[in-house]
Write a protein that holds these residues in place. Sequence first.
Motif, PDB file in Angstrom:
ATOM      1  N   ASN A   1       2.853   6.761   1.563  1.00 24.76           N
ATOM      2  CA  ASN A   1       2.293   5.491   2.093  1.00 24.76           C
ATOM      3  C   ASN A   1       0.868   5.674   2.540  1.00 24.76           C
ATOM      4  O   ASN A   1       0.177   6.547   2.922  1.00 24.76           O
ATOM      5  CB  ASN A   1       3.087   5.355   3.468  1.00 24.76           C
ATOM      6  CG  ASN A   1       3.724   3.863   3.585  1.00 24.76           C
ATOM      7  OD1 ASN A   1       4.885   3.520   3.712  1.00 24.76           O
ATOM      8  ND2 ASN A   1       2.559   2.917   3.790  1.00 24.76           N
ATOM      9  N   TYR A   2       0.156   4.573   2.299  1.00 19.58           N
ATOM     10  CA  TYR A   2      -1.078   4.350   2.957  1.00 19.58           C
ATOM     11  C   TYR A   2      -1.464   3.252   3.646  1.00 19.58           C
ATOM     12  O   TYR A   2      -0.518   2.394   3.897  1.00 19.58           O
ATOM     13  CB  TYR A   2      -2.081   3.978   1.629  1.00 19.58           C
ATOM     14  CG  TYR A   2      -2.306   5.178   0.640  1.00 19.58           C
ATOM     15  CD1 TYR A   2      -3.201   6.095   0.714  1.00 19.58           C
ATOM     16  CD2 TYR A   2      -1.143   5.407  -0.394  1.00 19.58           C
ATOM     17  CE1 TYR A   2      -3.489   7.296  -0.173  1.00 19.58           C
ATOM     18  CE2 TYR A   2      -1.488   6.526  -1.310  1.00 19.58           C
ATOM     19  CZ  TYR A   2      -2.426   7.285  -1.232  1.00 19.58           C
ATOM     20  OH  TYR A   2      -2.490   8.556  -2.174  1.00 19.58           O
ATOM     21  N   TYR A   3      -2.268   3.474   4.726  1.00 20.08           N
ATOM     22  CA  TYR A   3      -2.381   2.566   5.954  1.00 20.08           C
ATOM     23  C   TYR A   3      -3.485   1.352   5.563  1.00 20.08           C
ATOM     24  O   TYR A   3      -4.386   1.497   5.327  1.00 20.08           O
ATOM     25  CB  TYR A   3      -3.037   3.438   7.002  1.00 20.08           C
ATOM     26  CG  TYR A   3      -3.168   2.535   8.208  1.00 20.08           C
ATOM     27  CD1 TYR A   3      -2.001   2.129   9.206  1.00 20.08           C
ATOM     28  CD2 TYR A   3      -4.399   1.788   8.671  1.00 20.08           C
ATOM     29  CE1 TYR A   3      -2.282   1.229  10.314  1.00 20.08           C
ATOM     30  CE2 TYR A   3      -4.545   1.093   9.692  1.00 20.08           C
ATOM     31  CZ  TYR A   3      -3.513   0.908  10.666  1.00 20.08           C
ATOM     32  OH  TYR A   3      -3.633  -0.212  11.619  1.00 20.08           O
ATOM     33  N   LEU A   4      -2.698   0.246   5.592  1.00 25.17           N
ATOM     34  CA  LEU A   4      -3.415  -0.965   5.088  1.00 25.17           C
ATOM     35  C   LEU A   4      -4.420  -0.947   4.137  1.00 25.17           C
ATOM     36  O   LEU A   4      -5.407  -1.312   4.253  1.00 25.17           O
ATOM     37  CB  LEU A   4      -3.911  -1.518   6.588  1.00 25.17           C
ATOM     38  CG  LEU A   4      -3.010  -1.978   7.622  1.00 25.17           C
ATOM     39  CD1 LEU A   4      -3.621  -2.395   8.756  1.00 25.17           C
ATOM     40  CD2 LEU A   4      -1.906  -2.979   7.165  1.00 25.17           C
TER      41      LEU A   4
ATOM     42  N   ILE B   1       1.085  -3.247   9.847  1.00 27.33           N
ATOM     43  CA  ILE B   1       1.067  -1.872   9.979  1.00 27.33           C
ATOM     44  C   ILE B   1       2.376  -1.254   9.262  1.00 27.33           C
ATOM     45  O   ILE B   1       3.496  -1.678   9.783  1.00 27.33           O
ATOM     46  CB  ILE B   1       0.505  -1.292  11.112  1.00 27.33           C
ATOM     47  CG1 ILE B   1       1.399  -1.357  12.371  1.00 27.33           C
ATOM     48  CG2 ILE B   1      -0.838  -1.508  11.252  1.00 27.33           C
ATOM     49  CD1 ILE B   1       1.124  -0.676  13.210  1.00 27.33           C
ATOM     50  N   PRO B   2       2.607  -0.307   8.368  1.00 29.18           N
ATOM     51  CA  PRO B   2       1.304   0.202   7.609  1.00 29.18           C
ATOM     52  C   PRO B   2       1.034  -0.226   6.486  1.00 29.18           C
ATOM     53  O   PRO B   2      -0.021   0.087   5.691  1.00 29.18           O
ATOM     54  CB  PRO B   2       1.682   1.756   7.370  1.00 29.18           C
ATOM     55  CG  PRO B   2       3.298   1.711   7.271  1.00 29.18           C
ATOM     56  CD  PRO B   2       3.744   0.385   7.937  1.00 29.18           C
ATOM     57  N   ASN B   3       1.790  -1.551   6.066  1.00 29.25           N
ATOM     58  CA  ASN B   3       1.481  -1.685   4.542  1.00 29.25           C
ATOM     59  C   ASN B   3       0.614  -3.150   4.362  1.00 29.25           C
ATOM     60  O   ASN B   3       1.190  -4.233   4.869  1.00 29.25           O
ATOM     61  CB  ASN B   3       2.751  -2.046   4.025  1.00 29.25           C
ATOM     62  CG  ASN B   3       3.691  -0.668   3.607  1.00 29.25           C
ATOM     63  OD1 ASN B   3       2.874   0.366   3.727  1.00 29.25           O
ATOM     64  ND2 ASN B   3       4.997  -0.917   3.635  1.00 29.25           N
TER      65      ASN B   3
ATOM     66  N   SER C   1       0.783  -1.243  -0.002  1.00 30.37           N
ATOM     67  CA  SER C   1       0.017   0.078   0.007  1.00 30.37           C
ATOM     68  C   SER C   1       0.879   1.307  -0.019  1.00 30.37           C
ATOM     69  O   SER C   1       0.760   2.201   0.919  1.00 30.37           O
ATOM     70  CB  SER C   1      -1.109   0.110   1.091  1.00 30.37           C
ATOM     71  OG  SER C   1      -0.256  -0.222   2.301  1.00 30.37           O
TER      72      SER C   1
END
Length: 415
Positions: free
Chosen positions: A329-332, A378-380, A321
């Motif tokens: 970066n995006y959270y999950l 987290i976070p990927n 993500s």
Amino acid sequence: MPKVIFSIDQSKSMRDQKIPGHNRWHPDVPVADMVHPGDEFRIECREWTDAQIGNNDSANDVRDVDLTVAHVLSGPIGVDGAEPGDLLIVDILDLGPVPQQMGQAPGQGWGYTGIFAKANGGGFLTDYFPDAYKAIWDFHGMSATSRHLPGVRFTGITHPGLFGTAPSAALLESWNRREQALIDTDPHRVPPLGLPPLPENAITGTAMGDVMERIANEGARTVPARENGGNHDIKNFTRGARVFYPVHVKDAKLSGGDLHFSQGDGEITFCGAIEMGGYIDFHVDLIKGGMEKYGVTTNPVFMPGNVEPRYSEFLSFIGISVDHDTDTNYYLDATVAYRRACLNAVEYLKKWGYTGEQAYLLLGSAPIEGRVSGIVDIPNACCSLYLPTGIFDFDVRPTAEGPVKMDRGQCAVTT
């Protein structure tokens, strides 16, 4: 062969059939025919755009397709004794293209995959591929090949993209209210966040007068999946599948269409399957009070079909993500992760001579497998795309010698 209870003349539009189907979800669409629990029967279907797409080498028809017509659905078929709160058991016995016919309508010996233009709905990778493209596929029994994607041949996993029961008046009102609220958060977005009711080009079965007008003005568009089933685009809805549909109205009113010769998980180009008209054979039964009995209140439950192509070796692409174009970066976010897996596969296939558009079309139509591989670290989030290596007539695996890049032509483009 089971009795045909909804027949289609592929030379005519859905509106001009002896008994027309419909293209809006509404509880008041009249029943086209009745069946009984335990019956087996056949439904014939038009291709989802009502055959607006042609077997040619131009994607202008995909660019210009009128989506107010879609999806044209066969039915509704009433099931005697079905009442709100029941579960409708639907077994898929058989399905395929239009039998023993060659012609101009998709399903008559051929089908197509389209990348829709961003202004007309777009697809999963629409920011990377904003224009319309197309690939025509020829059917050879269970297999498909395309003059627009040379070097590829695979076995189709035929399935209906869309089937479902009619919504109740209360459920329909809920759909329209919540989807309009979503649209209102960004009303000018391209592509839009949703498709509200639209009277233009509404097909309402055999309804006439005030009932026809009410269906046209209130009926929900068929593009998304909802609580009644609808446009799930699940490739394992194939022969041998059993689906348990919630019943929201008397007689259940089962309708559907959008048949696919093949599709990859996600149908990522929006029109990513190999689209066709054809036939589907069903067996139906009822579980009285089944919605409460089994806690199936918001969406159908299904048992996957037991017929699918068997590929034993895959080249798998991973995405996380992270938007690597902006280094964000995006959270999950599984959507971002699967998009990146798809883009990684596209870039790999370009090294072998395919254009990005050809690779995109292939990932939508071939029986790829998409998986959410990790959603807790987290976070990927991590998603993966499994591409069968056996669909290529060359060795697509990485080696020390490097890829053999060849001229592989081009898909149909717009002019």
